[in-house]
Every structure is written in C-alpha cells, then in structure tokens.
Design a protein around this motif. Structure first.
Motif, short mmCIF file in Angstrom:
data_model
loop_
_atom_site.label_atom_id
_atom_site.label_comp_id
_atom_site.label_asym_id
_atom_site.label_seq_id
_atom_site.Cartn_x
_atom_site.Cartn_y
_atom_site.Cartn_z
N GLN A 124 29.34 -72.02 -49.80
CA GLN A 124 28.99 -73.28 -50.50
C GLN A 124 28.80 -74.41 -49.50
N PRO A 125 28.01 -74.23 -48.46
CA PRO A 125 27.97 -75.25 -47.41
C PRO A 125 27.38 -76.58 -47.89
N ASP A 126 28.00 -77.67 -47.42
CA ASP A 126 27.40 -79.00 -47.58
C ASP A 126 26.37 -79.20 -46.48
N ALA A 127 26.64 -78.59 -45.32
CA ALA A 127 25.78 -78.79 -44.16
C ALA A 127 25.44 -77.45 -43.52
N LEU A 128 24.17 -77.28 -43.18
CA LEU A 128 23.72 -76.09 -42.46
C LEU A 128 23.24 -76.50 -41.07
N VAL A 129 23.57 -75.68 -40.08
CA VAL A 129 22.97 -75.84 -38.76
C VAL A 129 22.20 -74.55 -38.45
N VAL A 130 20.92 -74.71 -38.16
CA VAL A 130 20.06 -73.54 -37.91
C VAL A 130 20.08 -73.19 -36.43
N CYS A 131 20.45 -71.95 -36.12
CA CYS A 131 20.56 -71.50 -34.74
C CYS A 131 19.37 -70.60 -34.37
N HIS A 132 18.95 -70.74 -33.11
CA HIS A 132 17.74 -70.05 -32.66
C HIS A 132 17.89 -69.71 -31.18
N ASP A 133 17.25 -68.63 -30.78
CA ASP A 133 17.25 -68.24 -29.37
C ASP A 133 15.79 -68.19 -28.92
N LEU A 134 15.50 -68.77 -27.79
CA LEU A 134 14.11 -68.78 -27.30
C LEU A 134 13.64 -67.38 -26.95
N HIS A 135 12.34 -67.21 -27.01
CA HIS A 135 11.69 -66.00 -26.47
C HIS A 135 12.09 -64.71 -27.15
N ARG A 136 12.43 -64.76 -28.40
CA ARG A 136 12.55 -63.50 -29.15
C ARG A 136 11.18 -63.22 -29.77
N ASN A 137 10.80 -61.96 -29.75
CA ASN A 137 9.52 -61.60 -30.36
C ASN A 137 9.69 -60.79 -31.64
N HIS A 138 10.86 -60.23 -31.82
CA HIS A 138 11.11 -59.42 -33.01
C HIS A 138 12.60 -59.50 -33.35
N LEU A 146 18.84 -64.29 -43.00
CA LEU A 146 18.19 -63.96 -44.27
C LEU A 146 16.88 -63.20 -44.05
N SER A 147 16.36 -63.24 -42.82
CA SER A 147 15.10 -62.55 -42.52
C SER A 147 15.31 -61.21 -41.81
N HIS A 148 16.55 -60.77 -41.68
CA HIS A 148 16.79 -59.48 -41.02
C HIS A 148 16.89 -58.37 -42.06
N LYS A 166 9.65 -53.52 -34.67
CA LYS A 166 8.51 -53.72 -35.55
C LYS A 166 8.72 -54.83 -36.57
N SER A 167 9.85 -55.50 -36.49
CA SER A 167 10.19 -56.47 -37.52
C SER A 167 9.89 -57.89 -37.04
N GLN A 168 9.08 -58.58 -37.83
CA GLN A 168 8.60 -59.90 -37.43
C GLN A 168 9.71 -60.95 -37.38
N PHE A 169 9.55 -61.90 -36.48
CA PHE A 169 10.53 -62.96 -36.30
C PHE A 169 10.14 -64.17 -37.15
N PRO A 170 11.10 -64.76 -37.89
CA PRO A 170 10.74 -65.89 -38.75
C PRO A 170 10.68 -67.19 -37.94
N SER A 171 9.91 -68.15 -38.41
CA SER A 171 9.90 -69.47 -37.77
C SER A 171 11.17 -70.23 -38.16
N ILE A 172 11.47 -71.28 -37.42
CA ILE A 172 12.59 -72.16 -37.79
C ILE A 172 12.31 -72.77 -39.16
N GLU A 173 11.06 -73.11 -39.39
CA GLU A 173 10.65 -73.71 -40.68
C GLU A 173 10.99 -72.77 -41.85
N THR A 174 10.60 -71.50 -41.70
CA THR A 174 10.91 -70.50 -42.74
C THR A 174 12.41 -70.35 -42.92
N THR A 175 13.12 -70.33 -41.79
CA THR A 175 14.58 -70.16 -41.84
C THR A 175 15.24 -71.32 -42.59
N ILE A 176 14.78 -72.52 -42.33
CA ILE A 176 15.31 -73.69 -43.05
C ILE A 176 15.02 -73.56 -44.55
N ALA A 177 13.79 -73.22 -44.88
CA ALA A 177 13.39 -73.16 -46.29
C ALA A 177 14.18 -72.09 -47.05
#
Lengths: 332, 332
Positions: free
Chosen positions: B240-254, B223-225, B260-271
């Motif tokens: 229509q998910p009942d359950a979401l699993v948030v996926c993330h990869d370490l050490h991405r900067n953009h 949603l942040s791309h 030039k596109s900022q990386f969202p936090s896990i917190e933002t991604t959840i919200a």
C-alpha cells in the motif's frame, strides 16, 4: 501427482453442500470416474451417485478414496482415520484437497508404506519447479480470468472443454485448484506454489504441444483482488494465453471476503488482463464473457448476457445454463 | 525470526565477490553489527572488516555465525559442517540465506538442540501468514520498484533509509530478501512465501504504525518480468505504498536471465506501477528515480540522471554515488 480412477467419494457426515465441493465437482464433471459415494450416519447431503461402502467399492475396482469434504480451517478430523486406513487396506490411494496434509500424520504414512498405497495431498505441489522463462510455447491456450475469486472460472473452463470436445477440438483442461485437479486427475494448485515459481509452474502445467492443440487453463483469483492478484498475474504470464474468457458473477458488491474492497467492472477486467497478458503473448484476444446468472431467472439471465454481448461486441453466455458453444465457435 | 548481533561473517574459501553478497551487504550497511570476518585457506576475497576465527569472535561476544557465501545452486557444502558446529559450541546461532536448509541436516539440528542455539534459514519464512485484506493501515510507506530484477532496489531502499534518518524521519527499513533480512535483523523473503500469502505476508511485514512513521520497503522483481511479476504485484498491493521510487540500471538490453524478453522503459514502469498500486492506495505517487550508473563515469552518470529528471519532472539520482536526499526531501 496422478490420481488413479475410479474414485470412491467419501463425504463423511457432511450436512452442508458447500462443504462437499470436491465430491460434487468430481460427480458433476467426471461421473465416469466416480464409482460411488460413501457417507456415514448423520450425513444429510449427497452428490446423487450410487451409495456404497469401502468393501463394495473395492469389489467394483475403486482405486482412489477421495476425501470429498472440507471444513473452514482445512484440517483433517482424526475420526476419519479408521475409514482412511480401511480404504488403504482395500487397495485404494487416498486423495485429499485439505490444507492439513495426510502426510503429516505418521499413522497414515506408516499404513501407506505397509499397503503400498499413495497419500495424495493434491493442494500441495510436490514437483520441483523452475522459474518462468516467458518463451513462446507451441500450441494454443485459453485462460479463464475473472472480475473476482469464485465467479465460475473452473465451471466455465470445463464447459468450454466440453464444447470444444463436441466440436472435435483437440483439447486438454489444465487444472490449477484442488477441485480441478480431482476432475483432471492431475494439475498444480497454483496458490500453494512458492511465489518465485508461479509462472514457471504454470509453464510446466501447459507445455509445448502441436500447433492445433488447445489447453483450457483454469484461472484463479482476479487482477483486482488485493489479496490474490499476484497469483492471477503469475498465472496469466505463465499461461501465455491466445484467448481469454472473462468470468463474472451477478450481484457482487465487493471483492470476495473483503467488504471494503471495490468491485471492478467487466470493462476494467478486460483492459487489465489484456494489458498484462501482452507481456508474454502480444496476440492475446478476449473471445467471450461468461456470466454466472444463477441468482436470477433464466430469462433475466439471457437478457443480461445479451446486453453484455452488445456492449462488448463479444459472445456472452451463462455457460452452465446455455453451454459455451457461442464462445468456442469464435476459435474455429 | 530474529537475528541477534553481533555477527561473525563466514566466507569460507570464496574466490568471487559475487558469491559473498550476504557478507558484503552486512559489512557495507550494518558494519556496527559485524564483529569480524572469518575466511579459510584459499579465500581470495574480503569484505574489508577485521579477520578473526570463531574463538576470537566468541571472546568478543559474537552471537551469530553468518554464512556469507552462496553458490549457484544454493546448496550447503558439508565441508563447512565442522565450522558451523564449532560456532554453535561457541554460543552462536547460525544464519543461512542458502536455498538448502540448515534444518534439513539432522547432524546440525541435533547440535543446535544440544547447544540451545538457533538454525536460522532466513530465506524460508517460518510464520503462519494469513491472506491479505487490502485494509488501509496507519503510517506511511515507500516502496522501491524496478524496471527489472537486480537493478538496485535494496541499495536504493537503504540509501533512502539512511537519508531519512539523517533528516530525522522516524523510519524502518523492511526487508523482503535474504540480504535485506540480514541487514535489518528480520523480515520476510517474499519470493519464498506460498503464493496465496504474498500480499498478506507483506501486510504483516509493514504493520500499522503512528501517522508520521515511514516504512521503506525493499522491492522485488518487476511488473514487466515474465517470471516474477506476480511476486512484484503481490508485494505492491500488500505494501500500500504512499510513495514509489523507480529503480533502473543502465545498459540493460533484456530482462535478467531472459535474453529474448524485452526491457520496459522507465515511463512504462511508472505507469504500470501507479495503475496497480492504486488498487490499495489511490493516493500513491512516484517521488523519484534511482539509477545505478556504475557502468559509466560519475560525470556521465550525473548527466544521465539530469536528463531523466527533466524528462519525468522528478528527482533522479544514483543513490549510492549521490545519496538519496533529493528524493527524500520531496517527502517533507
């Protein structure tokens, strides 16, 4: 895809105003591009412009034969083929906003080849798009967004363009649906683009421009519509709007086509759009509210707009009834 | 579109592991469907499964010849035509995840007709989709969402499916990209669907089911791309998910592909995902976080996951290293 004016608007034997949306849009917003209307026996509606047949239109210099009607399935009735062929023989390109493509009928393709005329399926983008970049482009952009589909985003965009022109803005209307494309003479039907390219196609529709130039971009769908929010979000991100105008239609109880789907408030619509738009333009602002008040009296409409204006501290108008000057003046 | 096993994985003369993603995905996740690998002179990579040629694979009953490689442009090199034709003559369908369609080459189409084999362009949906309805469907659904593209949503989904099967859940993996489709044997490449149908196609991919059944739906984009958020949103609404699993990869900067596109936090991604998902399922919950820790040591990865787990009060694992049991158990 470039539609060459002037247009002959063909409405066949239509008997329902809703079914000639394409023709009505062109006649209302670009009468100077429309040389005449052509209808056949059985037709009981009109756009109000001069009646003429293909020969007469051709003699007056018509360059495009516009299929101004639609049916619910978006199919093309073969009974119109003789008219389409006659128009090509008279030197006109054929313009269709139907789902079924002109290009899918070999008979028409062969005739187009013979006559060197174009078959323009304006709902079906031809360009090879690239994916979006999110990179900031020069120039300014206004996007209309909505509480729902079909709440007047195209009309509002065109009223804003009209008002900006009157106030000497340097402005282009950027069309994202088939009626808008007919009015503008070009554009991209964004809901017909491959989903990977929604943002990228929007970026190409509204390219870099000089600093004081405005693009007024026609919105589509709604971030709160379960079927079309993806299109709306891609369009929002690709537009990078500096200014948003929120469009609303009175007396809706549910999302268009979905009786069980809840309708969002204007407040929610503002919040969702601002939040999402900030991804590609942190300086985005809502600059006005446009309400389709056609379901109530003029006086009642104005009272409702005044109340919204007070509630949101934003100019609020029915742009078709009142014009869009009060919104446009906030951009000065 | 149904891919018939067993598969012969053709990797040509590939010299880069990244270029044989299709073959690697199938070999890793569905080794039981893969009868062998076929490479030619010059190839310096392998999926690790048994080497054989077309004749040998055919003798062992291979039913599909999978183009397991890709190039950056997604085009199909004509030098592979003799291999593709030999495979059809040996009784195999041809499966391609390339952008350029098998069906666009008359030579291949004619051979497919002669041999009665299928040309399966799995990136290109064939179905006639309808627009989404947002109506609640029976059964349960889990969707993987991400901070970015290519952070491990497919791998996480497959780890979750594996863990659910081991724990006796009734579960189906629902594929939304070409590698996933090869693994599942069917699915919809959601980023290749016409944008009007993103949600509708997702609804059809995960239909009504019995109350205790789970669909594990492979997420796409973020949603942040700025380029792909529209696809992610349509997929989220249609799932229509009942359950979401948030996926993330370490050490991405953009964001992937956009320096030039900022990386969202896990917190933002959840919200963002919870807020949007509530439109079609007000009871949606985030049930876990999946982190690709492959860029650090196992110990460091586990420390990082433990910290995220504490911060968000959710199970957090590297599903490839640690399995997904701790996430799946929250669904019991």
């Amino acid at each position: 895809m470039k539609i060459v004016p002037p247009y002959l608007l063909f409405i066949g034997d239509a008997s329902d105003k809703l079914s000639i949306k394409m023709a009505l849009s062109a006649a209302k917003w670009r009468p100077e591009l429309c040389i005449g209307e052509y209808s056949v026996s059985g037709c009981s509606v009109t756009t109000g412009i001069e009646q003429m047949n293909i020969k007469q239109a051709s003699d007056k210099g018509a360059k495009s034969f516009v299929l101004g009607f639609a049916n619910s399935g978006g199919s093309l009735d073969k009974k119109w083929f003789p008219y389409i062929i006659e128009a090509m023989e008279a030197g006109m390109d054929i313009v269709s906003g139907l789902h079924e493509k002109l290009c899918s009928f070999p008979k028409l393709v062969i005739k187009a080849e013979q006559t060197q005329q174009k078959l323009l399926d304006i709902r079906h983008p031809q360009e090879g798009f690239v994916t979006g970049t999110g990179l900031k482009r020069k120039g300014k952009r206004l996007l209309t967004v909505g509480t729902d589909c079909s709440v007047g985003k195209m009309y509002t965009s065109l009223c804003i363009e009209q008002s900006m022109k009157a106030l000497n803005f340097d402005v282009d209307f950027r069309a994202t649906g088939q009626c808008g494309i007919l009015i503008a003479g070009n554009g991209v039907a964004i809901d017909c683009v491959i989903s990977d390219f929604i943002s990228g196609a929007t970026e190409s529709l509204s390219p870099n421009n000089h600093a004081e130039h405005w693009d007024v971009i026609e919105g589509q769908g709604s971030l709160s519509h379960p079927a079309f929010a993806g299109v709306s979000l891609g369009l929002l991100h690709g537009s990078q709007p500096d200014a948003l105008v929120v469009c609303h239609d009175l007396h809706r109880n549910h999302m268009r086509g979905l009786p069980k789907s809840q309708f969002p408030s204007i407040e929610t619509t503002i919040a969702l759009n601002l939040q999402a738009a900030k991804l590609t333009n942190p300086n985005v602002k809502v600059v006005g509210i446009a309400v389709n008040t056609s379901s109530v009296s003029v006086d009642e409409g104005q009272e409702i707009c005044a109340a919204f204006s007070k509630q949101f501290t934003l100019p609020c108008v029915d742009p078709v009834r009142d014009g869009a000057d009060s919104i446009v003046k906030t951009l000065l």
